[in-house]
Write an enzyme that holds these catalytic residues in place. Structure first.
Site, short mmCIF file in Angstrom:
data_model
loop_
_atom_site.label_atom_id
_atom_site.label_comp_id
_atom_site.label_asym_id
_atom_site.label_seq_id
_atom_site.Cartn_x
_atom_site.Cartn_y
_atom_site.Cartn_z
N ARG A 10 28.23 90.97 -11.47
CA ARG A 10 28.79 92.18 -12.05
C ARG A 10 28.18 93.42 -11.42
NH1 ARG A 10 31.34 90.92 -17.42
NH2 ARG A 10 32.35 88.93 -16.88
N SER B 278 24.33 92.93 -22.10
CA SER B 278 24.45 92.79 -23.55
C SER B 278 23.04 92.63 -24.11
CB SER B 278 25.27 91.54 -23.84
OG SER B 278 25.56 91.44 -25.21
N ARG C 284 34.35 87.09 -12.95
CA ARG C 284 34.20 85.91 -13.79
C ARG C 284 34.04 84.69 -12.89
NH1 ARG C 284 34.76 86.00 -18.84
NH2 ARG C 284 36.15 87.80 -18.78
N GLU D 84 31.96 94.84 -18.61
CA GLU D 84 30.65 94.59 -19.20
C GLU D 84 29.64 94.16 -18.14
OE1 GLU D 84 30.62 91.80 -22.47
OE2 GLU D 84 28.54 91.28 -21.96
N ARG E 162 28.71 78.53 -16.30
CA ARG E 162 29.65 78.65 -17.42
C ARG E 162 31.01 78.08 -17.03
NH1 ARG E 162 28.16 84.43 -20.24
NH2 ARG E 162 25.91 84.17 -20.01
#
Lengths: 380, 515
Positions: free
Chosen positions: B478, B427, B352, B424, B337
């Protein structure tokens, strides 16, 4: 001009000074350009070659070792593509739609097999004192060049990222070489021995012919790579350690293979000496390369700027560098494939197939696959 | 009389062109604020951010184009149910507002009406041309024949123009309609970030009686993570994992795989380079200013940001048997990403990064089953994170925080003591038929329909679109933040949660190394 001078003498000196200055500027520019040109052409001079390396092309490579023999089948055998389809392990067709040719999905036990191969390889190589790593798979293109690869150019193996100076790695050797670039290591820190996992991406531009079938030549694959940084006097030792590790791994898996001392025309520019292992692939009916171990001596370190400072002060001779510190030297680097998953999968599927269409899992891998001993055809 | 008709026919295309270019010139609201909007989401930017596909419609359209060169012919078309949109326009409009979407429903409705009218006109002209052709087969006077030939020619020319216009109109309609977001589950809270509802909370923040370190410090002290070398080799937000961290990543993925396989999910590995059209069909945005997507130089290929993309692509343009459903996959991949536009405190360390390993669950099912599987997926995630001893909350994301494809989205946020807040870690989205209409994934029901007309092949029930769902089983960086920060001890070591130990050769503790 600092002394007392007559004005005409001063004027003459000023004129001379100006002329000298202009000439200097021009010459200095020329010198820079010349150095750049020199660098440019000199950088394409390949590494020197170990005296024992056979001179010549492919056919001149020498067999150092041969292990096992081709298994005899008393039933018609399938190649890995057929086995992959029949056992629902490999999907090339969907991948062709989603991504293009030479991409694939692994499914079911093949996923477990990939993980078992990597896990087992890691545990075996760690026992020999190699530090496990995972690496970035996007790197600056300058690092790729410093390792002796060619990011640009017509038949480049390297994928570039749009709008950046970044590329995808074709092997973990690249980010591994980059870890210590532009550094001076302590002699006591050597050797540095790494085993790194990464995905690898290759365009395979210009690769054509029969040696492209199925998993044999793909654009993306998982690989465990060993990398050693050592003193120059130790690189030959580590080259033999690396090839021994590879031979032990493949012997444990029950493969039939030969270790080749690659001839001069088959060495890449960085390699002083290169041992390739080719394993028997019954589905192809020939040997195929499953690993490569290169001693790059100081070719990569001179480009990556990896040096070390010897511990012992020099007994004789001028001391250069910082006062009382021995001068730094370039390290030697080596790299070797511990496990290239798709090629290993070709070997395992094709060699361990059974008449009923199932595939036996070699014993060392079973504990890493939840104990699975057999990949069986699925009921439909 | 026929001449009069011809003149009318000739007049129509002019009106349509002007009309559609007028629509074209209609300023699309919030073009400039789109970038800001996605940035507003950044502070709690979900792991699976999708730039609203509205930007596809908005950013490509220059304001002053005429209909001739307005829209490049799309490579693919979503199967949009225009009639349903028109019949439910109030609900669609409310949904668009609730989601802060830039979709222009009025434009869609107008184009749709125009398209229908133009289609009728085209059909009418075709019929007339057929009549003329029929008449010309009979015995005619030469003057009559000449007249009919003339009429036929004019009809043909008008038809060609109208048909071209119809194609353009359909393309335009498709283009604007594709930015209409999915409908929303009635239980989803309406509003922004703060409106998301907590469905479940597990555990509580661990109390430390010593000063704690964040994962970056632990990573340095225990020689687990190297960001500095990676910054030289690759750039910021790249990293090497070392030593036990490598074993921990492998243990996380291995353990996750074994747990999820027990629930009937098929393991897969996927390509990480895909054609950009697949990325679009899943509802992501390969091009555009703040794109999350890396593109490959000189090709139409991109790097995937999540395995959801190649998973959606496996069955694209297919008709599955109902008996094959549900299809349940757990796929490993590396994800890439750009994180363009992501700024602020929520970018530290592993939180991130540009490249990471992830295990993703993907379900293809019948429409009536998607709600069930959404609950199955979130349950699997909650069980995994509970087993690892994490303190977390499951959120029902509010309308403004749903990506365009999601009908409903549950996010799990875990407590990260080093950050002093929740972050987070997963999801789970129910995309109903949003992706399947774009990817072309249908199924044929097993039972023949008892009543009603049978369409399609003789005696076969009509195909329907499947529903697709996706959910994060394990996003390694994460998870690593959570495990390192929560399981640290006063002496600087980190405890390995019990379920992972067998997958790490039995290691129970990451100890500081002797130097």
């Amino acid at each position: 001009m600092k002394g007392k001078l007559e004005s005409s003498e001063r004027e003459r000196l000023v004129e001379e000074g100006k002329n000298l200055k202009e000439s200097l500027v021009t010459l200095e520019e020329d010198l820079v350009k010349l150095k750049d040109e020199l660098q440019h052409v000199a950088q394409s001079i390949p590494n020197m070659t170990h005296p024992d390396v056979p001179v010549g092309g492919e056919d001149s490579s020498a067999i150092r070792k041969e292990v096992g023999c081709p298994r005899e089948f008393n039933f018609p055998i399938k190649d890995h593509l057929q086995l992959g389809k029949d056992l629902d392990l490999i999907d090339f067709d969907s991948a062709a739609e989603v991504s293009g040719s030479k991409f694939f999905y692994l499914k079911n036990e093949a996923v477990l097999l990939e993980m078992a191969l990597l896990n087992w390889t890691l545990s075996q190589v760690m026992k020999k004192g190699y530090t496990p790593l995972t690496t970035p798979e996007i790197v600056r293109s300058s690092i790729v060049e410093k390792c002796g690869f060619q990011p640009r150019g017509d038949n480049t193996q390297v994928y570039s990222i749009d709008g950046t100076d970044q590329c995808l790695i074709g092997t973990a050797e690249i980010p591994l070489g980059g870890i210590h670039m532009d550094s001076i290591l302590l002699e006591s820190a050597l050797p540095l021995k790494y085993i790194a996992f990464s995905h690898c991406f290759r365009t395979e531009a210009g690769a054509a012919g029969a040696a492209t079938k199925g998993l044999y030549r793909v654009h993306q694959f998982s690989k465990a790579e060993m990398f050693v940084i050592c003193r120059p006097e130790d690189s030959e030792f580590f080259h033999h350690e690396l090839i021994q590790i590879e031979e032990d791994l493949f012997t444990s898996l029950g493969l039939h293979f030969k270790t080749l001392d690659m001839a001069t025309a088959d060495l890449g520019a960085p390699a002083y000496r290169k041992f390739d292992i080719e394993a028997w692939m019954p589905g192809f009916g020939r040997f195929g390369e499953i690993s490569s171990a290169s001693n790059c001596t100081d070719y990569q370190s001179r480009r990556l700027g990896i040096r070390y400072r010897p511990s012992e002060p020099l007994q004789t001779g001028p001391k250069k560098g910082k006062a009382n510190l021995p001068a730094t030297k370039f390290v030697h680097t080596l790299n070797a494939t511990a496990c290239a998953v798709p090629r290993m999968m070709v070997c395992l599927l094709e060699n361990y197939q059974q008449e009923d269409g199932s595939v036996v899992i070699p014993e060392p891998l079973r504990p890493f696959m939840g104990g699975i001993e057999l990949i069986k055809p699925k009921l439909k | 009389m026929s001449l009069h008709k011809l003149r009318l026919a000739a007049a129509v295309p002019v009106t349509i062109s002007t009309f559609s270019s007028r629509l074209f010139l209609k300023p699309f609201p919030n073009t400039l604020t789109l970038g800001l909007f996605s940035r507003r989401l950044q502070p709690r930017k979900p792991l699976l951010v999708r730039a609203f596909s509205a930007s596809a419609a908005v950013q490509d359209i220059p304001a002053t184009q005429t209909s001739e060169s307005s829209v490049a012919r799309p490579q693919w078309k979503a199967s949009i149910d225009f009639k349903w949109i028109r019949d439910n326009k109030e609900a669609v409009e409310i949904n668009i507002k609730n989601r802060n979407s830039n979709a222009n429903l009025d434009a869609v409705l107008e184009l749709y009406e125009n398209m229908l009218n133009l289609q009728k006109e085209v059909e009418r002209l075709r019929e007339e041309r057929n009549n003329v052709a029929k008449k010309m087969k009979g015995k005619l006077e030469s003057s009559e024949r000449e007249r009919l030939v003339e009429e036929g020619k004019n009809l043909k020319e008008s038809l060609v123009t109208l048909e071209e216009d119809l194609v353009k109109l359909k393309d335009e309609l498709q283009h604007v309609a594709q930015s209409i977001p999915n409908m929303t589950h009635p239980d989803v809270p309406v509003g922004g970030e703060d409106s998301s509802a907590i469905r479940k909370e597990v555990g509580c923040p661990r109390e430390f009686n010593f000063p704690i370190k964040d994962h970056l410090q632990l990573g340095k002290d225990l020689d687990l993570i190297d960001f500095d070398s990676a910054a030289e080799v690759s750039g910021s937000k790249f990293f090497y994992l070392k030593n036990e961290a490598v074993l921990l990543e492998m243990a996380l993925l291995n353990w996750t795989l074994s747990q999820v396989m027990k629930k009937g999910y098929t393991p897969l590995t996927t390509p990480e380079i895909v054609r950009s059209s697949i990325v679009e069909k899943c509802g992501f945005q390969p091009r555009g200013d703040n794109t999350q997507v890396y593109s490959i130089d000189g090709t139409d290929q991109c790097l995937i940001g999540t395995a959801e993309i190649p998973l959606g692509g496996i069955h694209m343009d297919s008709i599955l048997l109902e008996s094959a459903l549900p299809l349940k996959y757990i796929a490993f991949s590396h994800c890439f990403r750009t994180e363009a536009g992501a700024a602020g405190a929520a970018t530290k360390g592993l939180y991130r990064v540009h490249q990471f390993s992830k295990a993703e669950m993907f379900v293809i099912c019948r429409p009536e089953d998607s709600e069930f599987f959404h609950h199955e997926l979130i349950q699997i995630e909650e069980d995994l994170f509970t087993s690892l001893g994490l303190h977390f909350k499951t959120l029902d994301m509010a309308t403004a925080d749903l990506g365009a494809p999601a009908y409903r989205k549950f996010d799990i946020e875990a407590w990260m003591p080093g950050f002093g807040r929740f972050g987070e870690i997963s999801s789970a989205s129910n995309c109903t038929d949003y992706q399947s209409r774009r990817l072309g994934i249908r199924y044929r029901p097993s039972e023949p329909l008892q009543t009603g007309p049978k369409k399609g092949k003789a005696n076969l029930p009509a195909t329907k679109f499947v529903h697709t769902l996706n959910a994060t089983a394990c996003a390694v960086p994460r998870m690593m933040v959570c495990l390192l920060e929560n399981y640290q001890q006063e002496d600087g070591s980190v405890v390995i949660p019990e379920p992972l130990r067998p997958f790490m050769g039995g290691i129970e503790l990451i100890k500081p190394k002797l130097k």
